[in-house]
Design a protein around this motif. Structure first.
Motif, PDB file in Angstrom:
ATOM      1  N   TYR A 158       0.838  -1.200   0.000  1.00  0.00           N
ATOM      2  CA  TYR A 158       0.000   0.000   0.000  1.00  0.00           C
ATOM      3  C   TYR A 158       0.873   1.249   0.000  1.00  0.00           C
ATOM      4  N   SER A 159       0.588   2.189  -0.896  1.00  0.00           N
ATOM      5  CA  SER A 159       1.487   3.326  -1.089  1.00  0.00           C
ATOM      6  C   SER A 159       0.714   4.573  -1.493  1.00  0.00           C
ATOM      7  N   ILE A 160       1.471   5.633  -1.700  1.00  0.00           N
ATOM      8  CA  ILE A 160       0.860   6.884  -2.141  1.00  0.00           C
ATOM      9  C   ILE A 160       0.218   6.756  -3.518  1.00  0.00           C
ATOM     10  N   ALA A 161       0.609   5.766  -4.299  1.00  0.00           N
ATOM     11  CA  ALA A 161      -0.050   5.543  -5.584  1.00  0.00           C
ATOM     12  C   ALA A 161      -1.502   5.131  -5.379  1.00  0.00           C
ATOM     13  N   ASP A 162      -1.747   4.268  -4.403  1.00  0.00           N
ATOM     14  CA  ASP A 162      -3.119   3.865  -4.085  1.00  0.00           C
ATOM     15  C   ASP A 162      -3.917   5.041  -3.521  1.00  0.00           C
ATOM     16  N   MET A 163      -3.281   5.816  -2.646  1.00  0.00           N
ATOM     17  CA  MET A 163      -3.970   6.960  -2.047  1.00  0.00           C
ATOM     18  C   MET A 163      -4.343   7.993  -3.102  1.00  0.00           C
ATOM     19  N   ALA A 164      -3.516   8.118  -4.139  1.00  0.00           N
ATOM     20  CA  ALA A 164      -3.811   9.079  -5.203  1.00  0.00           C
ATOM     21  C   ALA A 164      -4.972   8.612  -6.065  1.00  0.00           C
ATOM     22  N   ARG A 187     -11.939  -5.322  -6.480  1.00  0.00           N
ATOM     23  CA  ARG A 187     -11.365  -5.956  -5.281  1.00  0.00           C
ATOM     24  C   ARG A 187     -10.440  -4.994  -4.544  1.00  0.00           C
ATOM     25  N   TRP A 188      -9.586  -4.316  -5.299  1.00  0.00           N
ATOM     26  CA  TRP A 188      -8.664  -3.313  -4.730  1.00  0.00           C
ATOM     27  C   TRP A 188      -9.440  -2.183  -4.069  1.00  0.00           C
ATOM     28  N   PHE A 189     -10.455  -1.665  -4.758  1.00  0.00           N
ATOM     29  CA  PHE A 189     -11.251  -0.551  -4.261  1.00  0.00           C
ATOM     30  C   PHE A 189     -11.930  -0.913  -2.944  1.00  0.00           C
ATOM     31  N   GLU A 190     -12.519  -2.083  -2.889  1.00  0.00           N
ATOM     32  CA  GLU A 190     -13.234  -2.501  -1.688  1.00  0.00           C
ATOM     33  C   GLU A 190     -12.278  -2.713  -0.523  1.00  0.00           C
ATOM     34  N   ALA A 191     -11.072  -3.200  -0.812  1.00  0.00           N
ATOM     35  CA  ALA A 191     -10.085  -3.388   0.256  1.00  0.00           C
ATOM     36  C   ALA A 191      -9.666  -2.058   0.863  1.00  0.00           C
ATOM     37  N   ILE A 192      -9.456  -1.057   0.029  1.00  0.00           N
ATOM     38  CA  ILE A 192      -9.051   0.258   0.549  1.00  0.00           C
ATOM     39  C   ILE A 192     -10.201   0.904   1.313  1.00  0.00           C
TER      40      ILE A 192
END
Length: 232
Positions: A158-164, A187-192
């Protein structure tokens, strides 16, 4: 330690996501962009492009004077370097995270933003513009969906790329995108969305504002009526 000048937009959410994840003390200063707070002289000293978000770090790592930073991608990178969090330390990992950060800044954000504008805010509905930006938004969703096929997060951890990227996917329905068409992205969206820091960040946004920024002709002019003559 950190002053955050913020409004409840995708770019604003990026920074609260980081600050909540990193547990950095911060003071939040709402900048109501529908009322013109972004044009106040004191704010322009920090953010000369009259856009949120912006920060002032009162305890920079060099021990010097407070440092102002504007542009959401630059803020995320600054905070990651400051805290040594949410940015891989390996050469290849850092490079991958930064590529996708810039992908969001140069692609996903601007294209989804135009999607929002022509679909929601434009008083004249232009079919070509709506189709153009809905299709390009979908293409970008497809790019990210493919990338996420073999990893949990954009740069594996998990990184600033996901947060952006995450805040720009929150409005997927308004962008006329069905997440069921992008299973890895979904899947990624729901996890975040389930991360405690994400919940805290969006709960804070609900406490500050629940109204659209464009609510009348005055706010429309403030947000969409600017040109070179308004820069003073």
């Amino acid at each position: 330690m950190i002053d955050l000048y913020y409004w409840t937009t995708p770019n604003g959410h990026k920074i609260t996501l980081f600050l909540e994840e990193a547990a950095i003390p911060y003071t939040l200063f709402p900048i109501n962009i529908g009322k013109g707070d972004q044009f106040e002289p004191e704010f322009l000293k920090i953010s000369p492009n009259n856009r949120i978000p912006a920060i002032v770090d009162h305890a920079p790592i060099d021990g010097g004077d407070p440092i102002p930073v504007f542009e959401s991608g630059a803020i995320l990178l600054y905070l990651a370097d400051k805290t040594k969090q949410f940015l891989p330390t390996s050469l290849r990992g850092r490079n991958e995270a930064l590529q996708w950060l810039f992908w969001q800044m140069g692609g996903l954000g601007p294209m989804a933003g135009q999607n929002h504008h022509f679909n929601t805010y434009a008083q004249e509905k232009i079919p070509y513009a709506i189709d153009r930006y809905v299709r390009e938004t979908g293409r970008l969703y497809g790019v990210l969906n493919k990338h996420l096929a073999d990893r949990e997060f954009i740069a594996h951890e998990y990184s600033i790329a996901d947060m952006a990227c995450y805040p720009w996917i929150v409005s997927h329905q308004r962008q006329e995108q069905d997440l069921n068409n992008f299973p890895h992205l979904k899947r990624w969206f729901e996890a975040i969305a389930q991360r405690p820091a994400t919940r805290r960040a969006y709960e804070k946004a609900e406490q500050i504002n629940t109204a659209p920024s464009v609510s009348d002709d005055a706010s429309r002019k403030l947000l969409f009526g600017q040109d070179a003559s308004t820069i003073k």
